[in-house]
Design a protein around this motif. Structure first.
Motif, PDB file in Angstrom:
ATOM      1  N   LYS A   7      33.658  20.144  50.402  1.00 29.35           N
ATOM      2  CA  LYS A   7      33.681  19.868  51.836  1.00 29.35           C
ATOM      3  C   LYS A   7      32.323  20.294  52.380  1.00 29.35           C
ATOM      4  O   LYS A   7      32.106  21.436  52.794  1.00 29.35           O
ATOM      5  CB  LYS A   7      34.812  20.636  52.514  1.00 29.35           C
ATOM      6  N   THR A  10      31.909  21.898  55.900  1.00 33.14           N
ATOM      7  CA  THR A  10      32.425  23.270  55.940  1.00 33.14           C
ATOM      8  C   THR A  10      31.392  24.233  55.378  1.00 33.14           C
ATOM      9  O   THR A  10      31.126  25.293  55.954  1.00 33.14           O
ATOM     10  CB  THR A  10      33.745  23.376  55.158  1.00 33.14           C
ATOM     11  N   ASP A  13      28.328  24.466  57.800  1.00 34.53           N
ATOM     12  CA  ASP A  13      28.653  25.245  58.995  1.00 34.53           C
ATOM     13  C   ASP A  13      28.658  26.742  58.687  1.00 34.53           C
ATOM     14  O   ASP A  13      28.101  27.546  59.444  1.00 34.53           O
ATOM     15  CB  ASP A  13      30.011  24.828  59.564  1.00 34.53           C
ATOM     16  N   LEU A  61      34.309  32.466  52.431  1.00 41.56           N
ATOM     17  CA  LEU A  61      35.313  31.408  52.502  1.00 41.56           C
ATOM     18  C   LEU A  61      36.236  31.486  51.296  1.00 41.56           C
ATOM     19  O   LEU A  61      35.929  32.149  50.312  1.00 41.56           O
ATOM     20  CB  LEU A  61      34.633  30.037  52.525  1.00 41.56           C
ATOM     21  N   ALA A  65      39.156  26.316  50.981  1.00 47.05           N
ATOM     22  CA  ALA A  65      38.477  25.839  52.192  1.00 47.05           C
ATOM     23  C   ALA A  65      37.289  24.943  51.869  1.00 47.05           C
ATOM     24  O   ALA A  65      36.854  24.162  52.712  1.00 47.05           O
ATOM     25  CB  ALA A  65      38.014  27.026  53.030  1.00 47.05           C
TER      26      ALA A  65
END
Length: 82
Positions: A7, A10, A13, A61, A65
């Motif tokens: 991802k 993700t 970020d 994380l 995720a």
């Protein structure tokens, strides 16, 4: 065997929150080769588990995720082929 994609948004970020604005900085923080990061974030290669674990640990994380199942290609049955 299941295939997974990173991802990317993700990761980017979380990296930005940590002050890492580029793949180069992510590479430096995690020790993951820049070429590997580039290919994984562009979905040219699926990430290896150790790569995802290192990314997750570096940015606080979970592995879950950071990955999503890639859609497998379903070959057509022989009777559906032209």
């Amino acid at each position: 065997m299941a295939k997974y994609n990173l991802k990317t948004q993700t990761l980017l970020d979380a990296a930005a929150e940590a002050g890492d604005q580029s793949l180069y900085r992510i590479s430096k923080r995690t020790g993951i080769d820049l070429t590997v990061l580039s290919r994984v974030t562009r979905h040219q290669n699926g990430p290896q588990l150790d790569t995802v674990v290192r990314l997750a640990q570096a940015y606080g994380l979970t592995v879950e995720a950071l990955i999503t199942a890639a859609c497998p290609l379903h070959p057509r049955r022989a009777d559906q082929r032209r």
